[in-house]
Design a protein around this motif. Structure first.
Motif, mmCIF file in Angstrom:
data_model
loop_
_atom_site.group_PDB
_atom_site.id
_atom_site.type_symbol
_atom_site.label_atom_id
_atom_site.label_comp_id
_atom_site.label_asym_id
_atom_site.label_seq_id
_atom_site.Cartn_x
_atom_site.Cartn_y
_atom_site.Cartn_z
ATOM 1 N N GLU A 31 0.836 -1.207 0.000
ATOM 2 C CA GLU A 31 0.000 0.000 0.000
ATOM 3 C C GLU A 31 0.871 1.257 0.000
ATOM 4 O O GLU A 31 0.553 2.242 -0.678
ATOM 5 N N ILE A 32 1.960 1.220 0.748
ATOM 6 C CA ILE A 32 2.887 2.359 0.743
ATOM 7 C C ILE A 32 3.493 2.524 -0.645
ATOM 8 O O ILE A 32 3.609 3.640 -1.170
ATOM 9 N N GLY A 33 3.869 1.402 -1.252
ATOM 10 C CA GLY A 33 4.435 1.463 -2.593
ATOM 11 C C GLY A 33 3.471 2.062 -3.599
ATOM 12 O O GLY A 33 3.857 2.897 -4.428
ATOM 13 N N ARG A 34 2.193 1.656 -3.534
ATOM 14 C CA ARG A 34 1.198 2.210 -4.461
ATOM 15 C C ARG A 34 0.998 3.698 -4.218
ATOM 16 O O ARG A 34 0.863 4.477 -5.167
ATOM 17 N N SER A 40 9.129 -1.288 -6.312
ATOM 18 C CA SER A 40 9.892 -2.304 -5.596
ATOM 19 C C SER A 40 9.541 -2.304 -4.108
ATOM 20 O O SER A 40 9.670 -1.278 -3.429
ATOM 21 N N THR A 41 9.091 -3.459 -3.599
ATOM 22 C CA THR A 41 8.832 -3.562 -2.161
ATOM 23 C C THR A 41 10.142 -3.455 -1.374
ATOM 24 O O THR A 41 10.136 -3.033 -0.213
ATOM 25 N N LYS A 42 11.248 -3.821 -2.007
ATOM 26 C CA LYS A 42 12.553 -3.698 -1.349
ATOM 27 C C LYS A 42 12.873 -2.230 -1.072
ATOM 28 O O LYS A 42 13.388 -1.883 -0.005
ATOM 29 N N THR A 43 12.530 -1.352 -2.022
ATOM 30 C CA THR A 43 12.769 0.079 -1.821
ATOM 31 C C THR A 43 11.924 0.611 -0.672
ATOM 32 O O THR A 43 12.397 1.395 0.159
ATOM 33 N N VAL A 44 10.652 0.182 -0.615
ATOM 34 C CA VAL A 44 9.786 0.601 0.492
ATOM 35 C C VAL A 44 10.368 0.125 1.819
ATOM 36 O O VAL A 44 10.422 0.870 2.803
ATOM 37 N N ALA A 45 10.819 -1.124 1.844
ATOM 38 C CA ALA A 45 11.397 -1.674 3.069
ATOM 39 C C ALA A 45 12.633 -0.885 3.497
ATOM 40 O O ALA A 45 12.858 -0.667 4.699
ATOM 41 N N GLU A 46 13.420 -0.428 2.539
ATOM 42 C CA GLU A 46 14.614 0.356 2.863
ATOM 43 C C GLU A 46 14.235 1.714 3.459
ATOM 44 O O GLU A 46 14.891 2.199 4.390
ATOM 45 N N VAL A 47 13.173 2.330 2.920
ATOM 46 C CA VAL A 47 12.707 3.607 3.475
ATOM 47 C C VAL A 47 12.224 3.406 4.913
ATOM 48 O O VAL A 47 12.551 4.189 5.816
#
Length: 214
Positions: A31-34, A40-47
């Motif tokens: 949901e954050i990614g959208r 990339s869910t990996k980018t969201v996880a890094e944030v």
């Protein structure tokens, strides 16, 4: 002191606050990614991990919604308060489409559960410490007393004035350059929205943040 946030981190952090205030649970990584168009869910996880490293959130890595905002307590110490951009001229005066955002507040600053924020415009009440652009915390269920500062809808306008009663007539008075009081009786189209319990002001404008793609 927490390390400063990057523009994207700040936007994600504010999104987490607003989402939690409105839904009582956190958004998922997808949901954050959208929301921020990050594929990339990996980018969201890094944030999210960076927010955790800087002390703004805590994470439970095994859960999709495993984020806890530091300082936000499920025991009720923090309360979301709606900020309204405008007020309808007829009931209901405060509606979802006019709600600009939610503001997370320490409960000790919130006088009643139905309290809300309005953004003040004008200079009529500067002598009472209310300036153009201030956020006013308004309490509908607090009974107005003589001399209180109230937010009132008069026709299609919202005024912040000092209230007084003269029998069945309500008077609203300004403090700056408007000597004429407004007198309102039972046949007039008006409603007292609530008592102004607090005034909030920022000393510096927040910097504009450019949109970020993943």
């Amino acid at each position: 002191m927490n390390d400063p946030l990057t523009p994207l981190e700040r936007r994600v952090y504010h999104y987490l606050l607003d989402f939690l205030a409105e839904n009582t649970y956190q958004p998922s990584v997808r949901e954050i990614g959208r929301r921020f168009r990050i594929k990339s869910t990996k980018t969201v996880a890094e944030v999210l991990q960076s927010l955790a490293d800087k002390g703004f959130i805590e994470r439970e890595g095994a859960r999709s919604r495993g984020v806890r905002i530091v300082g936000w307590s499920s025991m009720g110490q923090v309360q979301p308060v709606p900020l309204y951009a405008r007020v309808n001229p007829v009931e209901p005066y405060l509606t979802e489409e006019n709600r600009e955002r939610w503001v997370a507040m320490d409960r000790s600053f919130v006088p009643t559960d139905d309290a809300f924020f309005l953004r003040h415009g004008g200079e009529a009440m500067m002598a009472r410490g209310v300036h153009d652009g201030d956020w006013l915390l308004v309490s509908p269920s607090t009974r107005a007393r003589e001399g209180d500062l109230v937010a009132a809808r008069v026709g299609a306008h919202v005024l912040v004035r000092i209230v007084a009663r003269q029998g069945a007539v309500l008077s609203l008075a300004a403090t700056n350059g408007e000597p004429r009081e407004i007198f309102l009786g039972p046949s007039d189209d008006f409603s007292v929205l609530g008592v102004v319990s607090a005034v909030f002001r920022t000393w510096h404008d927040e910097p504009e943040v450019e949109g970020a793609d993943g």
